[in-house]
Motif scaffolding. Structure first.
Motif, PDB file in Angstrom:
ATOM      1  N   ILE A  41       0.836  -1.208   0.000  1.00  0.00           N
ATOM      2  CA  ILE A  41       0.000   0.000   0.000  1.00  0.00           C
ATOM      3  C   ILE A  41       0.867   1.252   0.000  1.00  0.00           C
ATOM      4  O   ILE A  41       0.584   2.220  -0.715  1.00  0.00           O
ATOM      5  CB  ILE A  41      -0.967  -0.016   1.202  1.00  0.00           C
ATOM      6  CG1 ILE A  41      -2.035  -1.079   0.993  1.00  0.00           C
ATOM      7  CG2 ILE A  41      -1.613   1.347   1.418  1.00  0.00           C
ATOM      8  CD1 ILE A  41      -2.898  -1.347   2.205  1.00  0.00           C
ATOM      9  N   MET A  42       1.952   1.237   0.765  1.00  0.00           N
ATOM     10  CA  MET A  42       2.828   2.416   0.813  1.00  0.00           C
ATOM     11  C   MET A  42       3.508   2.668  -0.530  1.00  0.00           C
ATOM     12  O   MET A  42       3.669   3.822  -0.940  1.00  0.00           O
ATOM     13  CB  MET A  42       3.844   2.256   1.938  1.00  0.00           C
ATOM     14  CG  MET A  42       3.191   2.294   3.309  1.00  0.00           C
ATOM     15  SD  MET A  42       4.332   2.145   4.647  1.00  0.00           S
ATOM     16  CE  MET A  42       4.953   3.794   4.732  1.00  0.00           C
ATOM     17  N   ILE A  43       3.899   1.607  -1.223  1.00  0.00           N
ATOM     18  CA  ILE A  43       4.524   1.780  -2.536  1.00  0.00           C
ATOM     19  C   ILE A  43       3.522   2.365  -3.521  1.00  0.00           C
ATOM     20  O   ILE A  43       3.845   3.301  -4.273  1.00  0.00           O
ATOM     21  CB  ILE A  43       5.099   0.439  -3.044  1.00  0.00           C
ATOM     22  CG1 ILE A  43       6.322   0.048  -2.221  1.00  0.00           C
ATOM     23  CG2 ILE A  43       5.441   0.506  -4.522  1.00  0.00           C
ATOM     24  CD1 ILE A  43       6.855  -1.337  -2.506  1.00  0.00           C
ATOM     25  N   VAL A  44       2.307   1.853  -3.529  1.00  0.00           N
ATOM     26  CA  VAL A  44       1.284   2.358  -4.453  1.00  0.00           C
ATOM     27  C   VAL A  44       0.927   3.806  -4.111  1.00  0.00           C
ATOM     28  O   VAL A  44       0.819   4.658  -5.012  1.00  0.00           O
ATOM     29  CB  VAL A  44       0.033   1.450  -4.427  1.00  0.00           C
ATOM     30  CG1 VAL A  44      -1.107   2.075  -5.213  1.00  0.00           C
ATOM     31  CG2 VAL A  44       0.366   0.075  -4.976  1.00  0.00           C
ATOM     32  N   PHE A  50       3.282  11.273  -5.433  1.00  0.00           N
ATOM     33  CA  PHE A  50       4.455  12.040  -5.864  1.00  0.00           C
ATOM     34  C   PHE A  50       4.662  11.867  -7.366  1.00  0.00           C
ATOM     35  O   PHE A  50       5.051  10.803  -7.838  1.00  0.00           O
ATOM     36  CB  PHE A  50       5.702  11.586  -5.096  1.00  0.00           C
ATOM     37  CG  PHE A  50       5.571  11.747  -3.606  1.00  0.00           C
ATOM     38  CD1 PHE A  50       5.633  12.995  -3.022  1.00  0.00           C
ATOM     39  CD2 PHE A  50       5.367  10.642  -2.800  1.00  0.00           C
ATOM     40  CE1 PHE A  50       5.504  13.145  -1.657  1.00  0.00           C
ATOM     41  CE2 PHE A  50       5.239  10.772  -1.433  1.00  0.00           C
ATOM     42  CZ  PHE A  50       5.305  12.031  -0.851  1.00  0.00           C
ATOM     43  N   LYS A  51       4.432  12.961  -8.122  1.00  0.00           N
ATOM     44  CA  LYS A  51       4.525  12.889  -9.584  1.00  0.00           C
ATOM     45  C   LYS A  51       5.948  12.613 -10.057  1.00  0.00           C
ATOM     46  O   LYS A  51       6.146  11.986 -11.090  1.00  0.00           O
ATOM     47  CB  LYS A  51       4.014  14.189 -10.198  1.00  0.00           C
ATOM     48  CG  LYS A  51       2.519  14.318 -10.125  1.00  0.00           C
ATOM     49  CD  LYS A  51       2.039  15.478 -10.952  1.00  0.00           C
ATOM     50  CE  LYS A  51       0.531  15.498 -10.883  1.00  0.00           C
ATOM     51  NZ  LYS A  51      -0.034  16.455 -11.807  1.00  0.00           N
ATOM     52  N   GLN A  52       6.950  13.057  -9.312  1.00  0.00           N
ATOM     53  CA  GLN A  52       8.332  12.850  -9.744  1.00  0.00           C
ATOM     54  C   GLN A  52       8.744  11.375  -9.683  1.00  0.00           C
ATOM     55  O   GLN A  52       9.742  10.986 -10.280  1.00  0.00           O
ATOM     56  CB  GLN A  52       9.309  13.724  -8.942  1.00  0.00           C
ATOM     57  CG  GLN A  52       9.375  13.416  -7.464  1.00  0.00           C
ATOM     58  CD  GLN A  52       8.392  14.209  -6.627  1.00  0.00           C
ATOM     59  OE1 GLN A  52       7.374  14.679  -7.125  1.00  0.00           O
ATOM     60  NE2 GLN A  52       8.687  14.353  -5.347  1.00  0.00           N
ATOM     61  N   LEU A  53       7.953  10.539  -8.994  1.00  0.00           N
ATOM     62  CA  LEU A  53       8.247   9.113  -8.913  1.00  0.00           C
ATOM     63  C   LEU A  53       7.590   8.307 -10.036  1.00  0.00           C
ATOM     64  O   LEU A  53       7.812   7.105 -10.135  1.00  0.00           O
ATOM     65  CB  LEU A  53       7.784   8.544  -7.565  1.00  0.00           C
ATOM     66  CG  LEU A  53       8.467   9.085  -6.318  1.00  0.00           C
ATOM     67  CD1 LEU A  53       7.865   8.454  -5.077  1.00  0.00           C
ATOM     68  CD2 LEU A  53       9.957   8.825  -6.374  1.00  0.00           C
ATOM     69  N   ARG A  54       6.824   8.959 -10.876  1.00  0.00           N
ATOM     70  CA  ARG A  54       6.065   8.234 -11.898  1.00  0.00           C
ATOM     71  C   ARG A  54       6.920   7.985 -13.141  1.00  0.00           C
ATOM     72  O   ARG A  54       6.825   8.665 -14.156  1.00  0.00           O
ATOM     73  CB  ARG A  54       4.810   8.999 -12.273  1.00  0.00           C
ATOM     74  CG  ARG A  54       3.842   9.087 -11.116  1.00  0.00           C
ATOM     75  CD  ARG A  54       2.579   9.788 -11.508  1.00  0.00           C
ATOM     76  NE  ARG A  54       1.756  10.009 -10.325  1.00  0.00           N
ATOM     77  CZ  ARG A  54       0.653  10.696 -10.314  1.00  0.00           C
ATOM     78  NH1 ARG A  54       0.202  11.246 -11.424  1.00  0.00           N
ATOM     79  NH2 ARG A  54      -0.027  10.839  -9.199  1.00  0.00           N
ATOM     80  N   THR A  55       7.731   6.953 -13.050  1.00  0.00           N
ATOM     81  CA  THR A  55       8.517   6.500 -14.195  1.00  0.00           C
ATOM     82  C   THR A  55       8.048   5.106 -14.581  1.00  0.00           C
ATOM     83  O   THR A  55       7.302   4.457 -13.853  1.00  0.00           O
ATOM     84  CB  THR A  55      10.018   6.464 -13.849  1.00  0.00           C
ATOM     85  OG1 THR A  55      10.219   5.502 -12.815  1.00  0.00           O
ATOM     86  CG2 THR A  55      10.524   7.826 -13.391  1.00  0.00           C
TER      87      THR A  55
END
Length: 112
Positions: A41-44, A50-55
């Motif tokens: 759940i924390m990873i999702v 955080f948009k900067q993590l969306r790779t």
């Protein structure tokens, strides 16, 4: 054919000693599953917040976390629900349809 040994074994399964011996492993599995679900759940959530993590690489990690959550949930259900009481109940082997379906579903999901 003498079935008295089978009935003694079934009686032993229904004995409180059997329940006491399986309580600790069930608790450990339950705690492990809860921690695994919390981590997933924390990873999702971190991916969504955080948009900067969306790779693309992190999207793969999110998909793996969702599958891990499903497996942990299935294992948690298997640890919490005491399916043995339905399958080892004296000489009558009547298992309710809902229990049979949930047991098979849990086994399939946890095994894949």
């Amino acid at each position: 054919m003498d079935h008295s040994d089978n009935f003694r074994w079934i009686k032993t399964l229904n004995n409180s000693v059997f329940v006491k011996e399986t309580a600790t492993p069930r608790a450990v599995v339950g705690a492990t599953c809860v921690l695994s679900m919390a981590g997933s759940i924390m990873i999702v959530l971190s991916y969504l917040l955080f948009k900067q993590l969306r790779t693309r690489a992190r999207l793969i990690l999110v998909h793996l976390s969702l599958m891990d959550f499903g497996v942990a949930l299935a294992n948690f259900i298997g640890a919490v629900v005491y399916f043995d009481r339905y399958y080892y109940k004296g000489s009558s082997y009547h298992v309710p349809k809902s229990v049979s379906v949930s047991c098979v579903t849990q086994a399939v999901v946890a095994g894949t």
